[in-house]
Design a protein around this motif. Structure first.
Motif, PDB file in Angstrom:
ATOM      1  N   GLN A 122      41.709 -35.546  59.225  1.00  0.00           N
ATOM      2  CA  GLN A 122      42.028 -35.435  60.648  1.00  0.00           C
ATOM      3  C   GLN A 122      40.917 -36.023  61.511  1.00  0.00           C
ATOM      4  OE1 GLN A 122      44.806 -34.127  62.212  1.00  0.00           O
ATOM      5  NE2 GLN A 122      45.864 -33.702  60.285  1.00  0.00           N
ATOM      6  N   ARG A 123      39.691 -35.843  61.087  1.00  0.00           N
ATOM      7  CA  ARG A 123      38.539 -36.331  61.851  1.00  0.00           C
ATOM      8  C   ARG A 123      38.546 -37.851  61.978  1.00  0.00           C
ATOM      9  NH1 ARG A 123      33.346 -35.886  58.594  1.00  0.00           N
ATOM     10  NH2 ARG A 123      34.125 -37.921  57.936  1.00  0.00           N
ATOM     11  N   GLU A 124      39.148 -38.552  61.019  1.00  0.00           N
ATOM     12  CA  GLU A 124      39.132 -40.010  60.994  1.00  0.00           C
ATOM     13  C   GLU A 124      40.265 -40.642  61.799  1.00  0.00           C
ATOM     14  OE1 GLU A 124      36.761 -41.862  59.333  1.00  0.00           O
ATOM     15  OE2 GLU A 124      35.755 -39.947  59.011  1.00  0.00           O
ATOM     16  N   LEU A 125      41.248 -39.847  62.219  1.00  0.00           N
ATOM     17  CA  LEU A 125      42.450 -40.413  62.831  1.00  0.00           C
ATOM     18  C   LEU A 125      42.183 -41.101  64.168  1.00  0.00           C
ATOM     19  CD1 LEU A 125      44.958 -37.530  61.996  1.00  0.00           C
ATOM     20  CD2 LEU A 125      44.911 -39.827  60.968  1.00  0.00           C
ATOM     21  N   ALA A 126      41.556 -40.395  65.099  1.00  0.00           N
ATOM     22  CA  ALA A 126      41.321 -40.976  66.427  1.00  0.00           C
ATOM     23  C   ALA A 126      40.451 -42.230  66.363  1.00  0.00           C
ATOM     24  CB  ALA A 126      40.710 -39.928  67.351  1.00  0.00           C
ATOM     25  N   PRO A 127      39.321 -42.218  65.614  1.00  0.00           N
ATOM     26  CA  PRO A 127      38.531 -43.453  65.530  1.00  0.00           C
ATOM     27  C   PRO A 127      39.293 -44.635  64.960  1.00  0.00           C
ATOM     28  CG  PRO A 127      37.245 -41.579  64.759  1.00  0.00           C
ATOM     29  CD  PRO A 127      38.654 -41.100  64.947  1.00  0.00           C
ATOM     30  N   ALA A 128      40.315 -44.371  64.143  1.00  0.00           N
ATOM     31  CA  ALA A 128      41.111 -45.454  63.567  1.00  0.00           C
ATOM     32  C   ALA A 128      42.184 -45.960  64.525  1.00  0.00           C
ATOM     33  CB  ALA A 128      41.765 -44.992  62.266  1.00  0.00           C
ATOM     34  N   GLY A 129      42.325 -45.281  65.677  1.00  0.00           N
ATOM     35  CA  GLY A 129      43.315 -45.705  66.659  1.00  0.00           C
ATOM     36  C   GLY A 129      44.679 -45.078  66.492  1.00  0.00           C
TER      37      GLY A 129
END
Length: 270
Positions: A122-129
């Motif tokens: 979940q932590r990686e979702l926003a930075p990936a767009g």
């Protein structure tokens, strides 16, 4: 047709993809697709996903995906290495004994809490767009001119999308809404589970199981360490028919401990 296909294959095709369900499969798919350049919208019916769930055993194939996602080393630090899968019956007869090294010397499994893995992804979702839309319960899908619209329980429309992926679990609403043929048979067995401190470290490195015929099964899976003190943790699983869950609850914890310890007396410390 061949010429058209060839011409299209020379350019990178980008799609608008909708994914329903932000569990492990949905989140990992969203990351892989977004990092490949696609526009991804991820829907999750839970407004504020929390790190919940039992221990899981991630196999080398799963760890290969985590490596591709760039989170394998952190996952390993949060989990526990498992080198052996072992099981015996109530009479001490060995039923299962497998080592990962017999497949490949460098291979192993990874025991970790489902919630820890979910938090990591979940932590990686926003930075990936990835456009994450929590608290949206998607219930229906409509296809129009080759593109798809999603509708939620409140009647709001989302899309249109070029591709929709259903990652909303065993009781998938999307599978039903799609109209695609499917044969779903609910599995009659589940498991009650808890997390215990393995203060002696006796269960390190092994997924350990005990069986009494096909009626009783007890498992211990190493799943990392506690955040306070770094004590090794294990997930304890007791196989149970879903139809028997209510009566199991009514009997109480002390009554349940008796058959557990008859099957595996060494579990007194846990």
């Amino acid at each position: 047709m061949a010429a058209a296909f060839h011409a299209r294959s020379q350019q990178t095709v980008k799609y608008h993809i909708g994914i329903v369900g932000a569990g492990t499969a949905g989140a990992a798919s969203a990351l892989l697709l977004a990092r490949s350049g696609h526009r991804v919208t991820l829907f999750e019916r839970v407004p504020d996903p929390m790190p919940v769930g039992a221990g899981i055993l991630i196999q080398p194939t799963g760890m290969a995906v985590l490596k591709q996602l760039g989170v394998l080393e952190e996952a390993i630090s949060l989990g526990a290495r498992v080198d052996r899968l072992y099981g015996q019956n109530e009479n001490g007869r060995k039923v299962m004994d497998m080592y990962y090294r017999d497949w490949r010397p460098e291979s192993f499994g990874l025991g970790m809490h489902r919630g820890a893995l979910s938090t990591l992804l979940q932590r990686e979702l926003a930075p990936a767009g990835v456009d994450c839309r929590y608290g949206v319960n998607v219930t229906t899908i409509d296809q129009q001119a080759g593109r798809m619209l999603l509708r939620d329980a409140e009647g709001h429309e989302h899309g249109p999308f070029d591709v929709v992926a259903a990652a909303d679990g065993m009781r998938s609403q999307m599978r039903t809404a799609s109209g695609l043929p499917a044969s779903v048979r609910p599995y009659p067995w589940g498991a009650v589970w808890t997390i215990c401190e393995d203060t002696t470290g006796v269960f390190d490195g092994v997924l350990n199981q005990r069986y009494r015929a096909a009626r009783e099964m007890l498992g211990i899976l190493p799943t990392g360490k506690s955040t306070s003190g770094g004590v090794p943790l294990v997930s304890l699983f007791w196989s149970l028919r879903t139809a028997d869950f209510a009566s199991w609850q009514q009997q109480g914890l002390e009554a349940w401990k008796q058959p557990v310890l008859r099957l595996w007396p060494d579990l007194v410390p846990l």
